[in-house]
Design an enzyme around this catalytic site. Sequence first.
Site, PDB file in Angstrom:
ATOM      1  N   ARG A 206     -66.202  -0.897  59.661  1.00 38.79           N
ATOM      2  CA  ARG A 206     -65.881  -0.367  58.341  1.00 38.79           C
ATOM      3  C   ARG A 206     -64.865   0.770  58.413  1.00 38.79           C
ATOM      4  O   ARG A 206     -63.993   0.918  57.558  1.00 38.79           O
ATOM      5  CB  ARG A 206     -67.166   0.123  57.677  1.00 38.79           C
ATOM      6  CG  ARG A 206     -66.970   0.780  56.325  1.00 38.79           C
ATOM      7  CD  ARG A 206     -68.318   1.080  55.682  1.00 38.79           C
ATOM      8  NE  ARG A 206     -68.143   1.798  54.442  1.00 38.79           N
ATOM      9  CZ  ARG A 206     -68.278   3.115  54.304  1.00 38.79           C
ATOM     10  NH1 ARG A 206     -68.562   3.848  55.369  1.00 38.79           N
ATOM     11  NH2 ARG A 206     -68.107   3.705  53.146  1.00 38.79           N
TER      12      ARG A 206
ATOM     13  N   HIS B 118     -61.408   1.300  56.307  1.00 39.81           N
ATOM     14  CA  HIS B 118     -61.098   2.451  55.468  1.00 39.81           C
ATOM     15  C   HIS B 118     -59.863   3.198  55.932  1.00 39.81           C
ATOM     16  O   HIS B 118     -59.255   3.934  55.161  1.00 39.81           O
ATOM     17  CB  HIS B 118     -62.312   3.385  55.393  1.00 39.81           C
ATOM     18  CG  HIS B 118     -63.317   2.961  54.380  1.00 39.81           C
ATOM     19  ND1 HIS B 118     -63.766   3.773  53.370  1.00 39.81           N
ATOM     20  CD2 HIS B 118     -63.946   1.768  54.197  1.00 39.81           C
ATOM     21  CE1 HIS B 118     -64.635   3.114  52.615  1.00 39.81           C
ATOM     22  NE2 HIS B 118     -64.763   1.903  53.107  1.00 39.81           N
TER      23      HIS B 118
ATOM     24  N   ASN C 271     -65.522   7.947  50.636  1.00 41.79           N
ATOM     25  CA  ASN C 271     -65.807   8.320  52.023  1.00 41.79           C
ATOM     26  C   ASN C 271     -66.813   9.449  52.183  1.00 41.79           C
ATOM     27  O   ASN C 271     -67.501   9.530  53.205  1.00 41.79           O
ATOM     28  CB  ASN C 271     -64.505   8.738  52.716  1.00 41.79           C
ATOM     29  CG  ASN C 271     -63.526   7.589  52.854  1.00 41.79           C
ATOM     30  OD1 ASN C 271     -63.920   6.430  52.941  1.00 41.79           O
ATOM     31  ND2 ASN C 271     -62.231   7.908  52.856  1.00 41.79           N
TER      32      ASN C 271
ATOM     33  N   HIS D  63     -70.038  -7.717  55.789  1.00 40.56           N
ATOM     34  CA  HIS D  63     -71.317  -7.268  55.247  1.00 40.56           C
ATOM     35  C   HIS D  63     -72.466  -8.146  55.726  1.00 40.56           C
ATOM     36  O   HIS D  63     -73.541  -8.107  55.147  1.00 40.56           O
ATOM     37  CB  HIS D  63     -71.270  -7.264  53.724  1.00 40.56           C
ATOM     38  CG  HIS D  63     -70.608  -6.056  53.164  1.00 40.56           C
ATOM     39  ND1 HIS D  63     -70.383  -5.876  51.828  1.00 40.56           N
ATOM     40  CD2 HIS D  63     -70.102  -4.958  53.766  1.00 40.56           C
ATOM     41  CE1 HIS D  63     -69.770  -4.724  51.629  1.00 40.56           C
ATOM     42  NE2 HIS D  63     -69.590  -4.141  52.803  1.00 40.56           N
TER      43      HIS D  63
END
Length: 359
Positions: free
Chosen positions: A74, A78, A106, A205
């Site tokens: 992840r 990001h 975040n 996910h």
Amino acid sequence: MANHTQNNKMNSFGLTLTALCCVVLVLGGLPFSSDAQLDASFYRNTCPDVHSIVREVIRNVSKTDPRMLASLVRLHFHDCFVQGCDASVLLNKTDTVVTEQEAFPNINSLRGLDVINRIKTAVENACPNTVSCADILALSAQISSILAQGPNWKVPLGRRDGLTANQSLANTNLPAPFNTLDELKAAFAKQGLTPTDLVALSGAHTFGRSHCSLFVDRLYNFSNTGKPDPSLNTTYLQELRKTCPKGGSGTNLANFDPTTPDRFDKNYYSNLQVKKGLLQSDQELFSTSGADTITIVNKFSADKNAFFDSFETAMIKMGNIGVLTGNKGEIRKHCNFVNKDRIRMASRDSSESAMVSSI
């Protein structure tokens, strides 16, 4: 956190495509860079052991924190969503940097920054001033996938680190867990990412955890109706309500995949088929009437190889967005600071130390 207003939702942007995930993913105004000079053998002569160094640190951390594998995947997402894959997400707040770590998606959400620093220290000891933090993020995502029994791909390397961060872009460009399918597809299309890329990257996910705050509205007050999300499996709804009580703090964690929460597999898609997608943005891929993504979900649910192949392709494609190469950017000595700031702070600390010792 029931009865959220839209503002409250904005404060829960952090998606764990999950990692990330939310997974997932855009970069403001930074299209896919098809001509980036990246090469999987970039460090063959200058730092030949970089892959094994990164792997050893992550393997040791994952023994006691298996969730970290999803968090590192992840973290790469990001990074690439904002200004491209330039390690801007790692930069701490300074006099000249407005950190992305304090952006709504975040804050109190990103994990693994300390692990990246441990990797960077180990890499610097072996190959000083050679491997960028952006490449460490890309390698960490790939290695984390492998350790979770997921896809493996050759990571194109040779990225350089950016000189600044962009908190405002992080706030506006990272998808929210309550985004509709149209919003997700539009965000991906801006970056040259297709609906297949969207569905494949969302498959991250299939492992990891999410805070209740990111989906609790679906359990009690979906779209301010006072009722649960009708696209949620009713049995799954009751299970999630036990984990995320109405009026709770929102900090409890739920598995993205209730079947194999720490393994990277295709169960994410079979979960969507039975209305067990954790985030609204997950379930939208299958429950949006007439959506072209339904066929893709069905394909990936039936064929692990098709999912893994598409995930590998999408990760390489995403990893090339907005990269800095050649003489652009720098190789940071410390991932949390651009070199100029690191030298300035070291000089200041040395000066302050001298003052103290002279008293």
